[in-house]
Enzyme design. Sequence first.
Site, PDB file in Angstrom:
ATOM      1  N   ARG A 165       1.038   8.807   8.588  1.00 43.17           N
ATOM      2  CA  ARG A 165       0.996   7.665   9.502  1.00 43.17           C
ATOM      3  C   ARG A 165       2.404   7.201   9.856  1.00 43.17           C
ATOM      4  O   ARG A 165       2.686   6.811  10.992  1.00 43.17           O
ATOM      5  CB  ARG A 165       0.211   6.509   8.865  1.00 43.17           C
ATOM      6  CG  ARG A 165       0.043   5.321   9.785  1.00 43.17           C
ATOM      7  CD  ARG A 165      -0.929   4.314   9.249  1.00 43.17           C
ATOM      8  NE  ARG A 165      -0.350   3.483   8.220  1.00 43.17           N
ATOM      9  CZ  ARG A 165      -1.021   2.570   7.518  1.00 43.17           C
ATOM     10  NH1 ARG A 165      -2.305   2.386   7.730  1.00 43.17           N
ATOM     11  NH2 ARG A 165      -0.423   1.838   6.602  1.00 43.17           N
TER      12      ARG A 165
ATOM     13  N   ARG B 111       4.210  -0.596  -2.326  1.00 41.92           N
ATOM     14  CA  ARG B 111       2.949  -1.223  -1.912  1.00 41.92           C
ATOM     15  C   ARG B 111       1.799  -0.762  -2.802  1.00 41.92           C
ATOM     16  O   ARG B 111       0.921  -1.544  -3.159  1.00 41.92           O
ATOM     17  CB  ARG B 111       2.643  -0.902  -0.440  1.00 41.92           C
ATOM     18  CG  ARG B 111       3.586  -1.641   0.508  1.00 41.92           C
ATOM     19  CD  ARG B 111       3.500  -1.092   1.913  1.00 41.92           C
ATOM     20  NE  ARG B 111       2.225  -1.359   2.546  1.00 41.92           N
ATOM     21  CZ  ARG B 111       1.692  -0.584   3.489  1.00 41.92           C
ATOM     22  NH1 ARG B 111       2.302   0.501   3.890  1.00 41.92           N
ATOM     23  NH2 ARG B 111       0.550  -0.917   4.030  1.00 41.92           N
TER      24      ARG B 111
ATOM     25  N   LYS C 296      -9.050   1.292   5.638  1.00 41.75           N
ATOM     26  CA  LYS C 296      -9.740  -0.006   5.737  1.00 41.75           C
ATOM     27  C   LYS C 296      -9.898  -0.462   7.180  1.00 41.75           C
ATOM     28  O   LYS C 296     -10.950  -0.917   7.578  1.00 41.75           O
ATOM     29  CB  LYS C 296      -8.954  -1.096   4.981  1.00 41.75           C
ATOM     30  CG  LYS C 296      -8.946  -0.967   3.483  1.00 41.75           C
ATOM     31  CD  LYS C 296      -8.400  -2.238   2.821  1.00 41.75           C
ATOM     32  CE  LYS C 296      -6.980  -2.585   3.224  1.00 41.75           C
ATOM     33  NZ  LYS C 296      -5.948  -1.674   2.707  1.00 41.75           N
TER      34      LYS C 296
ATOM     35  N   ARG D  82      -6.078 -10.589  -1.792  1.00 41.53           N
ATOM     36  CA  ARG D  82      -5.366  -9.550  -2.525  1.00 41.53           C
ATOM     37  C   ARG D  82      -4.877 -10.055  -3.870  1.00 41.53           C
ATOM     38  O   ARG D  82      -4.384  -9.276  -4.659  1.00 41.53           O
ATOM     39  CB  ARG D  82      -4.152  -9.095  -1.722  1.00 41.53           C
ATOM     40  CG  ARG D  82      -4.417  -7.856  -0.858  1.00 41.53           C
ATOM     41  CD  ARG D  82      -3.266  -7.744   0.118  1.00 41.53           C
ATOM     42  NE  ARG D  82      -2.872  -6.427   0.460  1.00 41.53           N
ATOM     43  CZ  ARG D  82      -2.915  -5.933   1.692  1.00 41.53           C
ATOM     44  NH1 ARG D  82      -3.464  -6.627   2.662  1.00 41.53           N
ATOM     45  NH2 ARG D  82      -2.436  -4.747   1.959  1.00 41.53           N
TER      46      ARG D  82
ATOM     47  N   ARG E 207       5.613   2.844  11.507  1.00 42.25           N
ATOM     48  CA  ARG E 207       5.525   1.484  10.947  1.00 42.25           C
ATOM     49  C   ARG E 207       6.676   1.261   9.992  1.00 42.25           C
ATOM     50  O   ARG E 207       6.972   2.101   9.160  1.00 42.25           O
ATOM     51  CB  ARG E 207       4.200   1.316  10.197  1.00 42.25           C
ATOM     52  CG  ARG E 207       3.225   0.449  10.936  1.00 42.25           C
ATOM     53  CD  ARG E 207       1.901   0.376  10.230  1.00 42.25           C
ATOM     54  NE  ARG E 207       1.957  -0.313   8.949  1.00 42.25           N
ATOM     55  CZ  ARG E 207       0.871  -0.753   8.324  1.00 42.25           C
ATOM     56  NH1 ARG E 207      -0.318  -0.578   8.856  1.00 42.25           N
ATOM     57  NH2 ARG E 207       0.974  -1.348   7.162  1.00 42.25           N
TER      58      ARG E 207
HETATM   59  P1  AMP Z   1      -2.047  -4.129   5.432  1.00 39.93           P
HETATM   60  O1  AMP Z   1      -1.984  -3.740   6.869  1.00 39.93           O
HETATM   61  O2  AMP Z   1      -3.338  -4.810   5.049  1.00 39.93           O
HETATM   62  O3  AMP Z   1      -1.713  -2.984   4.489  1.00 39.93           O
HETATM   63  O4  AMP Z   1      -0.902  -5.244   5.199  1.00 39.93           O
HETATM   64  C1  AMP Z   1       0.444  -4.966   5.485  1.00 39.93           C
HETATM   65  C2  AMP Z   1       1.338  -5.963   4.767  1.00 39.93           C
HETATM   66  O5  AMP Z   1       1.015  -7.306   5.192  1.00 39.93           O
HETATM   67  C3  AMP Z   1       1.213  -5.996   3.243  1.00 39.93           C
HETATM   68  O6  AMP Z   1       1.996  -5.000   2.617  1.00 39.93           O
HETATM   69  C4  AMP Z   1       1.709  -7.409   2.935  1.00 39.93           C
HETATM   70  O7  AMP Z   1       3.126  -7.502   3.015  1.00 39.93           O
HETATM   71  C5  AMP Z   1       1.143  -8.214   4.100  1.00 39.93           C
HETATM   72  N1  AMP Z   1      -0.217  -8.726   3.767  1.00 39.93           N
HETATM   73  C6  AMP Z   1      -1.391  -8.388   4.364  1.00 39.93           C
HETATM   74  N2  AMP Z   1      -2.420  -9.044   3.800  1.00 39.93           N
HETATM   75  C7  AMP Z   1      -1.890  -9.808   2.809  1.00 39.93           C
HETATM   76  C8  AMP Z   1      -2.444 -10.698   1.831  1.00 39.93           C
HETATM   77  N3  AMP Z   1      -3.770 -10.941   1.750  1.00 39.93           N
HETATM   78  N4  AMP Z   1      -1.579 -11.307   0.980  1.00 39.93           N
HETATM   79  C9  AMP Z   1      -0.260 -11.097   1.047  1.00 39.93           C
HETATM   80  N5  AMP Z   1       0.326 -10.247   1.898  1.00 39.93           N
HETATM   81  C10 AMP Z   1      -0.479  -9.607   2.786  1.00 39.93           C
END
Ligand code: AMP
Length: 196
Positions: free
Chosen positions: A127, A144, A13, A88, A133
């Site tokens: 990754r 996740r 993404k 989300r 990370r």
């Molecule tokens: P990402 O980099 O988009 O995979 O996000 C990493 C982490 O950030 C996720 O596993 C959540 O813990 C948090 N996060 C990111 N976006 C959201 C969202 N829209 N709602 C809730 N938690 C989020």
Amino acid sequence: MRMLIIGPPGAGKGTQATRIASAFDIPAISTGDIFRANVAQGTPLGRQAKTYMDTGAYVPDDLTNDLVVDRLQQPDAQSGFLLDGFPRTVQQSQTLDGFLAEHHDGLDAVVQLVVPEDEVVQRLLRRAAEQGRSDDSEDVIRARLAVYADQTSMLIQLYDTRSLLVPVDAVGDIDAVTQRIFDGLGTAGATARRTA
Ligand code: AMP
């Protein structure tokens, strides 16, 4: 152009969001990136978000919604935006709908990156090895993905019902995936608004 990009963790993404946003001359807004920046800077928001992120859980909707509504009011987001990783949950999508309705705006497209789960796990493990990370350990990856599958299927249905969904096969070469996205957006009637 007001767009979303949806897909499981590891679908690419972030990479594709940057490319689409630059082609349409709009900001790519990643809630994950904003949370990670806050964690890195040790802000109060970052300290709260970290406890959820470290286990693969979602940050609570109220925190996340406030952050996004604030970001969407910044000057650079007035003529459009691409949201990466938001909404989300159904509650988050309702907040976005409410915000857009208040501003007499609507969404133009929702790009859905489609990748089989096995492929996603392999990518995330790679990754983890490359970037270290803290939410890329195998247990957290599986958590996740489970949370994603549970929460996002309803959103995908919702945007499909509104005829906004642009599903794209996101397996393969990064450039080929980008091209498929632009082709899909063209089919969805968005080409005319591309600025580049
Ligand atoms: P990402 O980099 O988009 O995979 O996000 C990493 C982490 O950030 C996720 O596993 C959540 O813990 C948090 N996060 C990111 N976006 C959201 C969202 N829209 N709602 C809730 N938690 C989020």
